[in-house]
Design a protein around this motif. Structure first.
Motif, PDB file in Angstrom:
ATOM      1  N   GLY A 108       2.146 -33.218  14.262  1.00 20.06           N
ATOM      2  CA  GLY A 108       1.836 -31.800  14.118  1.00 20.06           C
ATOM      3  C   GLY A 108       0.554 -31.417  14.838  1.00 20.06           C
ATOM      4  N   THR A 125       1.113 -31.376  18.569  1.00 19.81           N
ATOM      5  CA  THR A 125       1.827 -30.151  18.928  1.00 19.81           C
ATOM      6  C   THR A 125       0.867 -28.967  18.973  1.00 19.81           C
ATOM      7  OG1 THR A 125       3.892 -30.963  17.933  1.00 19.81           O
ATOM      8  CG2 THR A 125       3.694 -28.587  18.260  1.00 19.81           C
ATOM      9  N   LYS A 126      -0.081 -28.941  18.045  1.00 17.29           N
ATOM     10  CA  LYS A 126      -1.073 -27.857  18.027  1.00 17.29           C
ATOM     11  C   LYS A 126      -1.904 -27.862  19.301  1.00 17.29           C
ATOM     12  CE  LYS A 126      -4.819 -25.855  15.281  1.00 17.29           C
ATOM     13  NZ  LYS A 126      -5.658 -25.977  14.053  1.00 17.29           N
TER      14      LYS A 126
END
Length: 222
Positions: A15, A18-19
Protein backbone atom coordinates in the motif's frame (compact mmCIF):
# COMPACT_ATOMS: atom_id res chain seq x y z
CA UNK A 1 0.73 -19.31 10.42
CA UNK A 2 4.20 -17.97 9.53
CA UNK A 3 3.19 -17.43 5.91
CA UNK A 4 0.09 -15.61 7.12
CA UNK A 5 2.29 -13.30 9.22
CA UNK A 6 4.53 -12.61 6.23
CA UNK A 7 1.64 -11.73 3.91
CA UNK A 8 0.11 -9.64 6.68
CA UNK A 9 3.33 -7.61 6.91
CA UNK A 10 3.55 -7.29 3.14
CA UNK A 11 0.08 -5.83 2.60
CA UNK A 12 0.77 -2.44 4.23
CA UNK A 13 4.13 -2.23 2.43
CA UNK A 14 2.44 -2.75 -0.94
CA UNK A 15 0.00 0.00 0.00
CA UNK A 16 2.82 2.42 0.82
CA UNK A 17 4.63 1.64 -2.42
CA UNK A 18 1.41 2.31 -4.30
CA UNK A 19 1.11 5.64 -2.49
CA UNK A 20 4.58 6.61 -3.73
CA UNK A 21 3.23 6.21 -7.27
CA UNK A 22 0.58 8.85 -6.59
CA UNK A 23 0.47 12.21 -8.35
CA UNK A 24 1.92 14.08 -5.36
CA UNK A 25 5.25 12.27 -5.82
CA UNK A 26 5.65 12.96 -9.57
CA UNK A 27 8.82 15.01 -8.98
CA UNK A 28 10.58 11.99 -7.53
CA UNK A 29 10.91 10.13 -10.83
CA UNK A 30 13.76 7.87 -9.75
CA UNK A 31 12.07 6.89 -6.51
CA UNK A 32 8.74 6.26 -8.28
CA UNK A 33 10.46 3.96 -10.78
CA UNK A 34 12.06 1.92 -8.00
CA UNK A 35 8.82 1.85 -6.02
CA UNK A 36 6.95 0.54 -9.06
CA UNK A 37 9.54 -2.20 -9.53
CA UNK A 38 9.43 -3.21 -5.85
CA UNK A 39 5.63 -3.29 -5.83
CA UNK A 40 5.51 -5.60 -8.85
CA UNK A 41 8.21 -7.91 -7.47
CA UNK A 42 6.63 -8.12 -4.02
CA UNK A 43 3.19 -8.63 -5.52
CA UNK A 44 4.47 -11.70 -7.37
CA UNK A 45 6.11 -13.01 -4.18
CA UNK A 46 2.92 -12.47 -2.20
CA UNK A 47 1.01 -14.68 -4.64
CA UNK A 48 3.41 -17.54 -3.81
CA UNK A 49 3.25 -16.83 -0.08
CA UNK A 50 -0.55 -17.02 -0.22
CA UNK A 51 -0.21 -20.52 -1.65
CA UNK A 52 2.33 -21.48 1.02
CA UNK A 53 -0.16 -20.45 3.68
CA UNK A 54 -2.42 -23.31 2.55
CA UNK A 55 0.31 -25.93 2.91
CA UNK A 56 0.49 -28.12 6.01
CA UNK A 57 4.21 -28.79 5.48
CA UNK A 58 6.88 -26.91 3.59
CA UNK A 59 10.35 -27.88 2.42
CA UNK A 60 13.00 -26.44 4.80
CA UNK A 61 14.49 -24.35 2.00
CA UNK A 62 11.04 -22.92 1.20
CA UNK A 63 10.53 -22.05 4.88
CA UNK A 64 13.90 -20.33 4.94
CA UNK A 65 12.97 -18.30 1.85
CA UNK A 66 9.62 -17.35 3.37
CA UNK A 67 11.28 -16.15 6.58
CA UNK A 68 13.84 -14.18 4.56
CA UNK A 69 11.02 -12.43 2.69
CA UNK A 70 9.42 -11.47 5.99
CA UNK A 71 12.60 -9.87 7.32
CA UNK A 72 13.22 -8.15 4.00
CA UNK A 73 9.68 -6.77 4.08
CA UNK A 74 10.28 -5.27 7.54
CA UNK A 75 13.44 -3.55 6.26
CA UNK A 76 11.65 -2.22 3.20
CA UNK A 77 8.76 -0.84 5.21
CA UNK A 78 11.15 0.90 7.62
CA UNK A 79 12.96 2.50 4.69
CA UNK A 80 9.74 3.69 3.06
CA UNK A 81 8.48 5.02 6.40
CA UNK A 82 11.69 7.02 6.88
CA UNK A 83 11.44 8.40 3.37
CA UNK A 84 7.81 9.48 3.71
CA UNK A 85 8.46 10.90 7.18
CA UNK A 86 11.21 13.10 5.76
CA UNK A 87 8.77 14.52 3.25
CA UNK A 88 5.57 14.69 5.27
CA UNK A 89 6.92 15.06 8.79
CA UNK A 90 8.16 18.63 8.48
CA UNK A 91 6.19 21.64 9.73
CA UNK A 92 2.57 20.52 9.63
CA UNK A 93 1.51 24.05 8.61
CA UNK A 94 3.63 23.97 5.47
CA UNK A 95 1.90 22.78 2.31
CA UNK A 96 2.89 19.50 0.66
CA UNK A 97 4.41 21.29 -2.35
CA UNK A 98 6.73 23.30 -0.07
CA UNK A 99 7.62 20.18 1.88
CA UNK A 100 8.53 18.48 -1.39
CA UNK A 101 10.58 21.46 -2.56
CA UNK A 102 12.43 21.54 0.76
CA UNK A 103 13.16 17.84 0.49
CA UNK A 104 14.42 18.13 -3.08
CA UNK A 105 16.93 20.77 -2.04
CA UNK A 106 18.49 18.37 0.45
CA UNK A 107 20.74 16.61 -2.05
CA UNK A 108 22.54 14.40 0.45
CA UNK A 109 19.29 13.05 1.85
CA UNK A 110 17.98 12.35 -1.65
CA UNK A 111 21.07 10.31 -2.51
CA UNK A 112 20.86 8.40 0.75
CA UNK A 113 17.22 7.45 0.20
CA UNK A 114 17.84 6.61 -3.47
CA UNK A 115 20.80 4.38 -2.58
CA UNK A 116 18.83 2.59 0.13
CA UNK A 117 15.90 1.91 -2.18
CA UNK A 118 18.35 0.64 -4.80
CA UNK A 119 19.69 -1.80 -2.19
CA UNK A 120 16.14 -2.96 -1.46
CA UNK A 121 15.59 -3.47 -5.17
CA UNK A 122 18.70 -5.68 -5.32
CA UNK A 123 17.38 -7.70 -2.35
CA UNK A 124 14.07 -8.24 -4.13
CA UNK A 125 15.84 -9.32 -7.31
CA UNK A 126 18.01 -11.79 -5.36
CA UNK A 127 14.98 -13.18 -3.53
CA UNK A 128 13.11 -13.73 -6.77
CA UNK A 129 16.15 -15.33 -8.38
CA UNK A 130 16.44 -17.70 -5.43
CA UNK A 131 12.77 -18.53 -5.78
CA UNK A 132 13.27 -19.50 -9.43
CA UNK A 133 16.56 -21.29 -8.79
CA UNK A 134 15.07 -23.61 -6.17
CA UNK A 135 11.69 -23.85 -7.94
CA UNK A 136 9.64 -22.99 -4.86
CA UNK A 137 6.55 -22.55 -7.05
CA UNK A 138 6.68 -26.26 -7.85
CA UNK A 139 6.53 -27.06 -4.13
CA UNK A 140 3.06 -25.56 -3.87
CA UNK A 141 1.87 -25.96 -7.44
CA UNK A 142 -0.87 -28.26 -8.81
CA UNK A 143 1.73 -30.89 -9.65
CA UNK A 144 1.49 -32.12 -6.07
CA UNK A 145 -2.07 -33.26 -6.73
CA UNK A 146 -3.04 -32.31 -3.18
CA UNK A 147 -5.95 -30.11 -2.19
CA UNK A 148 -5.85 -28.89 1.39
CA UNK A 149 -9.30 -29.10 2.99
CA UNK A 150 -10.66 -28.59 6.44
CA UNK A 151 -10.98 -32.10 8.01
CA UNK A 152 -14.18 -31.00 9.73
CA UNK A 153 -16.05 -30.64 6.45
CA UNK A 154 -16.77 -34.35 6.20
CA UNK A 155 -18.15 -34.33 9.75
CA UNK A 156 -20.70 -31.70 8.81
CA UNK A 157 -22.39 -34.03 6.36
CA UNK A 158 -22.57 -37.19 8.42
CA UNK A 159 -26.01 -38.76 8.64
CA UNK A 160 -27.62 -38.21 12.05
CA UNK A 161 -28.53 -41.92 12.22
CA UNK A 162 -24.85 -42.82 12.18
CA UNK A 163 -23.99 -40.63 15.15
CA UNK A 164 -23.98 -42.16 18.61
CA UNK A 165 -24.73 -40.24 21.81
CA UNK A 166 -25.47 -36.94 20.11
CA UNK A 167 -29.20 -36.63 20.81
CA UNK A 168 -28.84 -35.55 24.44
CA UNK A 169 -26.31 -32.74 23.87
CA UNK A 170 -28.20 -31.67 20.76
CA UNK A 171 -31.50 -31.25 22.59
CA UNK A 172 -29.76 -29.40 25.41
CA UNK A 173 -28.26 -26.92 22.97
CA UNK A 174 -31.58 -26.47 21.19
CA UNK A 175 -33.22 -25.71 24.53
CA UNK A 176 -30.59 -23.08 25.37
CA UNK A 177 -30.80 -21.42 21.97
CA UNK A 178 -34.59 -21.34 21.83
CA UNK A 179 -35.04 -19.84 25.30
CA UNK A 180 -37.73 -17.21 24.64
CA UNK A 181 -36.74 -15.16 27.69
CA UNK A 182 -33.48 -14.06 26.08
CA UNK A 183 -33.31 -12.07 22.86
CA UNK A 184 -29.59 -12.62 22.26
CA UNK A 185 -27.90 -15.92 22.97
CA UNK A 186 -24.36 -17.19 22.52
CA UNK A 187 -23.65 -20.84 23.29
CA UNK A 188 -20.12 -22.24 23.23
CA UNK A 189 -19.22 -25.88 22.56
CA UNK A 190 -15.80 -26.68 24.00
CA UNK A 191 -13.65 -29.78 24.17
CA UNK A 192 -10.62 -31.55 22.74
CA UNK A 193 -10.19 -32.00 19.00
CA UNK A 194 -12.02 -34.94 17.48
CA UNK A 195 -14.85 -35.05 20.03
CA UNK A 196 -17.44 -34.06 17.43
CA UNK A 197 -18.03 -30.40 18.31
CA UNK A 198 -18.48 -29.35 14.68
CA UNK A 199 -20.77 -32.29 14.00
CA UNK A 200 -22.92 -31.41 17.01
CA UNK A 201 -23.12 -27.75 16.00
CA UNK A 202 -24.17 -28.71 12.47
CA UNK A 203 -26.89 -31.00 13.76
CA UNK A 204 -28.30 -28.23 15.95
CA UNK A 205 -28.11 -25.79 13.05
CA UNK A 206 -30.01 -28.19 10.77
CA UNK A 207 -32.69 -28.75 13.41
CA UNK A 208 -33.59 -25.15 14.24
CA UNK A 209 -32.06 -23.10 11.40
CA UNK A 210 -35.34 -22.99 9.51
CA UNK A 211 -36.98 -21.04 12.35
CA UNK A 212 -34.80 -17.98 11.74
CA UNK A 213 -35.12 -15.36 9.02
CA UNK A 214 -31.35 -15.12 8.57
CA UNK A 215 -28.91 -17.92 9.23
CA UNK A 216 -25.38 -19.02 8.36
CA UNK A 217 -23.07 -21.87 9.27
CA UNK A 218 -19.40 -20.91 9.09
CA UNK A 219 -16.49 -23.18 10.02
CA UNK A 220 -13.38 -21.22 11.04
CA UNK A 221 -10.02 -22.79 11.86
CA UNK A 222 -7.34 -21.26 14.12
Amino acid sequence: MAASVTTGVMKPLLGKLTKLLGDEYTKLKGVRKQASFLRDELGAMKALLDKMELMDKLDPSAKNWRDHIREMTYDMENCIDDFMRDIEGADAKVGFAKKMARFLTTLGKRHKIANRIEELKDLAVDANARRERYKFDDCVGPSLGVVVTDPRISAMYKEAAGLVGIDGPKEELVSLLMDSHKKLRVVSIVGFGGLGKTTLAKQVYDKIGGQFYCKAFVSVSQ
